[in-house]
Design an enzyme around this catalytic site. Structure first.
Site, PDB file in Angstrom:
ATOM      1  N   ASP A  15       0.881  -1.165   0.000  1.00  0.00           N
ATOM      2  CA  ASP A  15       0.000   0.000   0.000  1.00  0.00           C
ATOM      3  C   ASP A  15       0.926   1.225   0.000  1.00  0.00           C
ATOM      4  OD1 ASP A  15      -2.332   1.642   0.482  1.00  0.00           O
ATOM      5  OD2 ASP A  15      -1.672   1.775   2.572  1.00  0.00           O
ATOM      6  N   LEU A  16       0.402   2.371  -0.392  1.00  0.00           N
ATOM      7  CA  LEU A  16       1.247   3.577  -0.441  1.00  0.00           C
ATOM      8  C   LEU A  16       1.083   4.453   0.811  1.00  0.00           C
ATOM      9  CD1 LEU A  16       3.105   5.600  -1.951  1.00  0.00           C
ATOM     10  CD2 LEU A  16       1.037   6.514  -3.040  1.00  0.00           C
ATOM     11  N   LYS A  51      -8.819   5.901   6.208  1.00  0.00           N
ATOM     12  CA  LYS A  51      -7.596   5.315   5.652  1.00  0.00           C
ATOM     13  C   LYS A  51      -7.940   4.179   4.691  1.00  0.00           C
ATOM     14  CE  LYS A  51      -4.314   6.436   9.287  1.00  0.00           C
ATOM     15  NZ  LYS A  51      -3.482   5.914  10.389  1.00  0.00           N
ATOM     16  N   ALA A 121      -5.195   2.842  -3.139  1.00  0.00           N
ATOM     17  CA  ALA A 121      -6.524   3.381  -3.472  1.00  0.00           C
ATOM     18  C   ALA A 121      -6.415   4.778  -4.067  1.00  0.00           C
ATOM     19  CB  ALA A 121      -7.370   3.440  -2.200  1.00  0.00           C
ATOM     20  N   LYS A 151     -10.999  -0.436  -1.649  1.00  0.00           N
ATOM     21  CA  LYS A 151     -10.804  -1.311  -0.480  1.00  0.00           C
ATOM     22  C   LYS A 151     -11.924  -1.006   0.518  1.00  0.00           C
ATOM     23  CE  LYS A 151      -5.793  -0.722  -1.045  1.00  0.00           C
ATOM     24  NZ  LYS A 151      -4.568  -0.098  -0.503  1.00  0.00           N
TER      25      LYS A 151
END
Ligand code: BG6
Ligand code: MG
Length: 227
Positions: A15-16, A51, A121, A151
């Site tokens: 994930d970023l 988040k 995302a 997500k």
């Protein structure tokens, strides 16, 4: 089973936001500013629930918390203005903002011929990755522009595995958000959470950060849980 025929980790999907770089604070600052227009004081706990959630879904959640019923056009306008603010904050990112342990882990994976993917995302993922000097790092980049379902839907991770030409079961996901951990579980991937164990308790392993996250630790976990 001889070790060379045992299933093994073929790829790691990062994930970023919150895993590679701490942009959660920028998302928070920007959403907090916009929420004020609905007289809503966005709290840090609210931000936890945003988040991993797409921009479109985030603005709808904030409107619901604020008890307002904006038109589709107003929702779009707020999301656009939030993004402008967010990008201004991201403009100052540099390679020094890569979170501790991440660069070492990526290097170790690549040395061991394990594929490395980004599964975010965010529709700004490519911009952020460039600011961090990581644009040539990933074998595969999947972001908010590449999926129709955000997500906790597993679409982003399923597509990343397919583009790496790997079975989903041979992939590991590294995430900081409950929605991302849920997506990894739905994709039948090993889920490693970075952050607070109380929030990420559904993950197969939770660490405070990536400093002690090594390939041997991932392999050990994989052998215990997947095989
Ligand atoms: C996720 C963040 O990575 O991306 C969320 O955790 C954010 O907070 C989402 O809403 C979408 O990001 P963007 O950059 O497309 O608004
Ligand atoms: Mg995240």
């Amino acid at each position: 089973m001889p070790s060379d025929t045992m299933p093994n980790i073929g790829g790691v999907i990062f994930d970023l936001d919150g895993v590679i770089v701490d942009t959660a604070q920028f998302h928070y600052t920007a959403w907090k500013t916009l929420a004020k227009q609905w007289n809503y004081e966005l709290k840090i706990n609210d931000n936890e629930q945003l988040k991993g959630v797409s921009r479109k879904d985030s603005v709808a959640k904030i409107a619901a918390w604020a008890g307002v019923q904006p038109t589709t056009a107003e929702l779009h306008d707020v999301a656009t203005r939030k993004n402008k603010l967010y990008l201004e904050l991201c403009a100052k990112l540099t390679p020094n903002d890569i979170l501790p342990g991440i660069a070492n882990l990526i290097e170790e994976l690549k040395e061991n011929h394990i594929k490395v993917a980004l599964g975010s995302a965010s529709k700004n993922a490519r911009f952020v990755i460039e600011k961090l000097g990581l644009e040539s790092t990933f074998d595969v980049i999947l972001d908010g522009n590449d999926v129709s379902h955000s997500k906790p839907n597993p679409e982003v991770f399923i597509k990343a595995a397919a583009q790496m030409k790997l079975s989903q079961q041979n992939c590991v996901v590294i995430e900081d958000a409950p929605a991302g951990i849920q997506a990894a579980i739905s994709a039948q991937m090993l889920a490693v959470g970075l952050g607070d164990v109380a929030e990420l308790h559904q993950a197969d392993l939770v660490l405070p950060n990536a400093i002690d996250l090594t390939l041997s630790k991932l392999k050990q976990l994989y052998q215990q849980i997947v095989i």
